[in-house]
Scaffold this active site. Structure first.
Site, PDB file in Angstrom:
ATOM      1  N   SER A 213       0.865  -1.181   0.000  1.00 18.54           N
ATOM      2  CA  SER A 213       0.000   0.000   0.000  1.00 18.54           C
ATOM      3  C   SER A 213       0.903   1.232   0.000  1.00 18.54           C
ATOM      4  O   SER A 213       1.781   1.348   0.862  1.00 18.54           O
ATOM      5  CB  SER A 213      -0.868   0.011   1.259  1.00 18.54           C
ATOM      6  OG  SER A 213      -1.576   1.234   1.336  1.00 18.54           O
TER       7      SER A 213
ATOM      8  N   GLY B 177      -4.189  -4.255   6.022  1.00 16.86           N
ATOM      9  CA  GLY B 177      -3.123  -4.054   7.010  1.00 16.86           C
ATOM     10  C   GLY B 177      -3.231  -2.688   7.669  1.00 16.86           C
ATOM     11  O   GLY B 177      -3.902  -1.794   7.154  1.00 16.86           O
TER      12      GLY B 177
ATOM     13  N   LYS C 133      -9.904  -6.839   7.975  1.00 19.87           N
ATOM     14  CA  LYS C 133      -8.837  -6.399   8.878  1.00 19.87           C
ATOM     15  C   LYS C 133      -9.196  -6.921  10.263  1.00 19.87           C
ATOM     16  O   LYS C 133     -10.118  -6.400  10.911  1.00 19.87           O
ATOM     17  CB  LYS C 133      -8.785  -4.872   8.948  1.00 19.87           C
ATOM     18  CG  LYS C 133      -7.868  -4.227   7.956  1.00 19.87           C
ATOM     19  CD  LYS C 133      -7.812  -2.739   8.224  1.00 19.87           C
ATOM     20  CE  LYS C 133      -7.287  -2.037   7.007  1.00 19.87           C
ATOM     21  NZ  LYS C 133      -7.521  -0.601   7.061  1.00 19.87           N
TER      22      LYS C 133
END
Ligand SMILES: CC(=O)N[C@@H](Cc1ccc2ccccc2c1)C(=O)O
Ligand SMILES: [Mg+2]
Length: 367
Positions: free
Chosen positions: A135, A291, A263
């Protein structure tokens, strides 16, 4: 399993480079770690709550307080607990899912260690490694973003996700497609930055064949996401909106998304995360593991969860994507994959010398 006590450890670890999102820039990982002490084994859990309540209403100091004042005492009162009953015991305390996830993980880790069973085996994971995704935050320029993406691709990452926000969306995506082609697995994450009035603008992303458009609208806008899903072609994925299996069921019923970012910290724990996986799979909704810049403690459980059947590549990155030195033995990128830990419990533990260096305070709650 008998609990002798719970320790809440405060520490902080700086990120190698600040991550700029639509809700702010994150440069340090404030840590709230939970250690469950039992006669047979210690277990560790990591709370994903950031320093400030900008991703969601939870934040590190509040999580530490609710753990110390309410969650740990209530669990210890019970004397005997199992990981599978933690959520029920703590249910009377409303919300605070990230704090609850951390204490459940600590109990689960201790329990599985006492059994000599790995979390992956306990879950029924079917793979011994998972593809790594990364990311990437908002950058100063499109050129800089292209260079950063090239770097991660050279390291072997299999999926690229970039943060977007109004004013930083179509152009960066166009540049990445121009540079890396149409086959690059590419997705965007808006962290709630748009409104339904932006639907026509967001539909401009449709020409780029993105895997998904993550959380374009507000975390409480389930119905609006269903409306947006009818106005754009890119599959909508939800992150902040999905707080539990129940809200995942609402998203399915309302057709608010086609993909869910699971998540474990956000939904109250790994066991709820698996329930969401099962529910989504039964309804043809794709899932991947998100994450929160976790240390190796949270990363270990996430990688095992991502090894369940049906998980798409997610935000499972190597330790060095975030940290110079991880709290645990680092997760290394090997041929674009991360190995699923095989040891008992989560298979990792804080390294004493690192914990000593980054620790701030600890609170011991005795049974
Ligand atoms: C990997 C990713 O994009 N995660 C979150 C946003 C995020 C990103 C970085 C963070 C750093 C410290 C604390 C919380 C953070 C949350 C997301 O998917 O929306
Ligand atoms: Mg997200």
């Amino acid at each position: 399993m008998k609990l002798d006590g719970i320790e809440i450890v405060r520490a902080s670890i700086s990120l190698r480079d600040p991550i700029r999102t639509s809700f702010g820039s994150l440069a340090r990982r404030d840590l709230v770690l939970v250690r469950a002490v039992t006669p047979d084994a210690d277990g560790w859990g990591e709370c994903v709550a950031p320093t400030d309540p900008l991703y969601s209403s939870e934040y590190a100091d509040a999580a530490a307080t609710v753990l110390e004042r309410f969650l740990a005492p209530r669990l210890l009162e019970r004397g005997e607990v199992t990981a599978e009953t933690v959520a029920e015991v703590l249910h009377p305390i409303r919300g605070h899912r990230m704090a609850k996830a951390a204490i459940e993980a600590a109990v689960l880790d201790a329990q599985l260690r006492s059994w000599g069973v790995s979390f992956a085996d306990y879950l029924g994971a079917t793979r011994d490694r998972v593809p790594a995704g990364v990311s990437i935050g908002i950058r100063q320029s499109v050129g800089e973003l292209v260079d950063v993406v090239a770097g991660f691709l050279n390291e072997g990452y299999r999926r690229i996700k970039i943060k977007i926000a109004p004013g930083w969306d179509v152009e960066p995506v166009r540049a990445l497609r121009a540079e890396f082609g149409d086959d690059l697995p590419l997705q965007v994450d808006a962290n709630c930055a748009y409104t339904l009035a932006d639907a026509e603008h967001l539909a401009r992303l449709d020409e780029f064949g993105l895997q998904l458009l993550e959380q374009p609208l507000g975390e409480e806008q389930m119905r609006q996401h269903a409306e947006l899903a009818r106005l754009v072609r890119t599959p909508i994925a939800l992150d902040e909106t999905i707080l539990s299996a129940e809200s995942a069921a609402d998203a399915v019923g309302l057709k608010a998304c086609r993909i869910v970012n699971i998540k474990p910290g956000r939904v109250g724990g790994y066991l709820e995360g698996r329930r969401i996986h099962d529910l989504c799979r039964a309804n043809g909704i794709a899932v991947w593991c998100g994450g929160m810049a976790e240390t190796g403690l949270g990363r270990a459980g996430n990688v095992a969860l991502a090894a369940l059947p049906g998980f798409m590549p997610g935000d499972n990155s190597a330790s060095d994507r975030y940290f110079e030195q991880d709290l645990t033995e680092p997760f290394l990128l090997e041929d674009g994959h991360l190995k699923v830990p095989t040891g008992p419990g989560f298979g990792v533990a804080p390294r004493r010398e690192v914990l000593k260096r980054i620790i701030d305070t600890t609170a011991w709650i005795a049974a």
